[in-house]
Write a protein that holds these residues in place. Structure first.
Motif: not given
Length: 747
Positions: A483, A548, A564, A746
């Motif tokens: 991500y 995420g 996400y 994350s």
């Protein structure tokens, strides 16, 4: 090392610089430090001395604890005429910084002691006694078994090629670890950093090793921030396979059962499709192999890891152990889905009418903005121009020239959102919008969306990959997702910066210092960044916490799901939370108001600019409570290469503002994942709903927590209109609020 009663108190050990050397020796003889011997077991570094005496605490005459407490000699014992020392000057605050000011009376401060002394008359009883742990008759102890290493390839898939952190020729320090079931098929190397003025490598001091982990050996360093100091101490380890791989392969990393503490170890994999990154939480139970995904290679695989982390403090270990490369038979599939938020210059910026009763601002409608700007600039232009020196009855020429340019831009733009020359609308002179030249002209994603923080507002992407077998099923452990997100910049309007320059030249009132330092600018990385707003007019946007999940293979084994959520705020909010920047702007405004030679209309224009853009607090600039802008990608990539919605979700959810574009591998798609072949937006921004602080008509509002049914309303962080300008909270998914974000995916 003990309290007044003789009980253990190790707090003094935190300040060893305050102990003279003899006191260190005596203190540690009585109270040895403890170290970890095996998981969960702390033991003394050595056996302490012991003292004769009765039971009881250190206040009891003749107790063992009192005898121990009195082991230290009187503090004036080594001070007297012999070494030109004045005992009367011994005190807690004594200092020899100036000759004669402290106990030592010598100008060279060489008050050294060369005589024998005694302070115990009954040392045979009251002095300490050593504990002889290993005498001459003590038998050899068996080798320790704490933290047993992993010395076999058990747990690895067939065909795994191991790259250890030491060569096969390195001796093994742990008995019974023959490493006979595997061979080292690559090399491992370190790159050490140093500062520009360093002649040596200070980072080498932070490299350590332990006889544990895979093969009975691993290295470790400590986490560092991505700043000048951290880069100077950065250690990078690289594993390189000794042969080429042409096709997909899994990468596994070995994590030892201790000495691996960071939750932000970022591995970088050099693949045939570029560098891929995977952040891994290293702590865990036992020695273990951890798959970090499958990748497409067209040469020699390389994997690197360094000691830079978002939370680097020098306290946590980063472990460099072995890795394994496992070729996979199958077809590699990789797709990237991008969401880009773009503020179009043709965006209508009329605010919500019902909410206007709560707002006293010139920004309630496009007509109000036009009227405010023409009046503020026109008032300055209505004043006679000064011929030479500044005076309260006139306005200086450069100031009037700046107001002329502003008024001209306002009148050229007019009040229509769309009926204006390209690049010269209201949103342009306010610097709300992105350049119209960056607006997509076709279905291809403009390259500037990936490189220029002025070309977009926020950007969210997910690159998903896996390997599928001959039956169209995803090979277990091959799934991977990376991500990325970014919150772009806000620019001060030209009329503001030109006014700063003009009044500085005309009235010698220095422009406000708008440089500031704030956390999580552009990226939510925990770092503080100092802006250069004074020179470039840029206010970097604040990125809020991104969330995420790990890639999830669907039950039928044919798709990989990803989720996400990311976003942030415009750059005014973090600037308005900085008292240095806002205080400087206020002083600038007040200085113009108080200067007798400054015309009232010029001072009033400065006050209008201050109130609109730089005044902090609830009664200040509207930008103090500027709503968050956000995006949430929720989709599945399937074995047929198709991007599809997941469980009825739209592929992209977003805030009401600004407009949104959606791409798969750089080509525009719709909410079903179908290519559109069009330059059209996926969603057009709705400023009316975005500006609402109440929702009386059902058009939505940007504040409060988003949820599965709130569509574009709310936000993932639950920020409301009363949240402070500097707020920086954690968040939740909008479509799946009960799903916990995975820390490894994350920020």
């Amino acid at each position: 090392m003990e309290d007044r009663l003789g009980n253990e108190d190790a707090s003094a050990a935190a300040r060893p610089q305050n102990w003279p050397y003899p006191e260190k020796v005596l203190g540690f003889a009585a109270h040895p430090p403890s170290f970890i011997e095996s998981p969960g077991t702390m033991v003394g570094a050595f056996r302490p001395a012991w003292w004769n005496g009765t039971d009881g605490d250190a206040t009891i005459e003749g107790s063992a604890k009192q005898n121990r407490a009195q082991l230290k000699p009187p503090e004036d014992l080594f001070c007297g005429p012999y070494n030109e020392c004045d005992p009367a000057k011994i005190s807690d605050g004594a200092s020899n910084d100036n000759a004669g000011s402290g106990p030592c009376q010598r100008s060279d401060l060489h008050c050294w002691w060369h005589q024998s002394v005694s302070w115990k008359t009954d040392c045979s009883y009251s002095c300490g006694n050593e504990f002889m742990r290993f005498n001459s008759s003590y038998s050899e102890e068996a080798d320790g078994t704490a933290y047993p290493p992993n010395c076999s390839a058990t747990g690895l898939p067939a065909g795994a090629m191991i790259i250890d952190d030491v060569p096969a020729s390195a001796p093994v320090s742990r008995p019974g670890c023959s490493n006979s079931s595997w061979s080292n098929q690559g090399t491992f190397s370190f790159a050490f950093s140093r500062g520009p003025n360093d002649t040596a490598y200070p980072s080498k001091v932070d490299l350590h090793q332990l006889g544990a982990g895979f093969g009975g050996h691993f290295y470790f360093g400590h986490t560092r921030q991505n700043d000048a100091k951290g880069q100077r101490l950065k250690i990078t380890g690289t594993w390189t396979l000794n042969k080429a791989v042409n096709g997909p392969a899994r990468i596994l990393v070995h994590l030892p059962d201790h000495g691996a503490q960071t939750k932000q170890a970022t591995y970088r994999i050099s693949t045939g499709k570029g560098t891929r990154t995977k952040t891994v939480s290293q702590p865990g139970s036992g020695n273990r192999w951890r798959s970090i995904g499958a990748f497409m290679f067209d040469g020699v695989p390389k994997v690197s890891l360094d000691t830079i982390t978002q939370d680097g403090s020098g306290d946590q270990d980063v472990a460099f152990d072995a890795i394994a490369v496992v070729p996979i038979t199958g077809t590699y599939v990789e797709r990237t889905v991008d969401a880009v938020a773009f503020f179009d210059e043709d965006q209508n910026i009329d605010a919500d009418f019902e909410s206007s009763i709560f707002i006293n601002s010139p920004f309630e409608s496009q007509q109000d903005i036009y009227d405010w700007a023409t009046k503020t600039s026109g008032d300055v232009l209505s004043v006679p121009g000064c011929l030479d020196l500044a005076a309260p009855t006139c306005a200086m020429p450069r100031t009037q020239e700046a107001m002329t340019r502003w008024k001209s831009a306002v009148q050229t733009a007019g009040t229509s959102a769309t009926d204006h020359p390209d690049g010269k609308g209201m949103t342009n002179w306010l610097h709300y919008s992105n350049p119209y030249t960056d607006r997509p002209a076709g279905d291809a994603k403009p390259s500037r969306f990936d490189t220029d923080d002025s070309a977009f507002k926020i950007h969210n992407s997910a690159t998903v990959s896996f390997v599928k077998d001959g039956n169209g099923k995803i090979v277990e452990g091959s799934e991977f997702v990376e991500y990325d997100d970014r919150t772009a910049d806000t620019h001060l309007p030209d009329f503001v910066t030109e006014f700063f320059t003009a009044v500085e030249q005309d009235y010698s009132v220095s422009r406000p210092n708008l440089n500031y330092t704030a956390r999580d600018l552009n990226e939510h990385n925990g770092l503080n960044t100092t802006t250069s707003t004074n020179s470039d007019g840029i206010l970097p946007g604040r990125a809020y916490a991104a969330m995420g999940i790990a890639p999830q293979v669907t039950e039928d084994g044919t798709c990989v799901r990803s989720l996400y959520t990311s976003g942030g705020s415009i750059g005014y909010r973090p600037m308005l939370a900085d008292s240095g920047a806002t205080g400087s702007a206020e002083r600038w405004k007040n200085q113009l108001a108080d200067a007798p030679e400054v015309n009232d209309k010029v001072a009033a224009a400065a006050a209008e600019i201050y109130n609109a853009f730089f005044k902090p607090g609830k009664t200040g600039s509207l930008f103090n409570s500027a709503p968050p802008i956000w995006q949430e990608l929720s989709f599945q990539l399937c074995a047929d290469g198709k991007v599809r919605p997941y469980d009825g979700d739209p592929i992209l959810r977003s805030s009401h503002m600004p407009s949104q574009y959606l791409y798969a591998d750089g080509k525009a798609i719709d909410q079903e994942g179908n290519y559109t072949g069009s330059a059209k937006t996926l969603y057009d921004g709705n400023f009316e709903a975005f500006s609402a602080v109440v929702d009386l008509t059902g058009h939505g509002m940007p504040y409060g927590r988003c949820g599965p049914l709130t569509n574009h309303s709310g936000n993932p962080w639950g920020i409301d209109s009363l949240s402070g300008a500097g707020v920086n909270p954690s968040g939740k998914f909008c479509s799946w609020p009960s799903t916990s974000p995975d820390p490894e995916y994350s920020s």
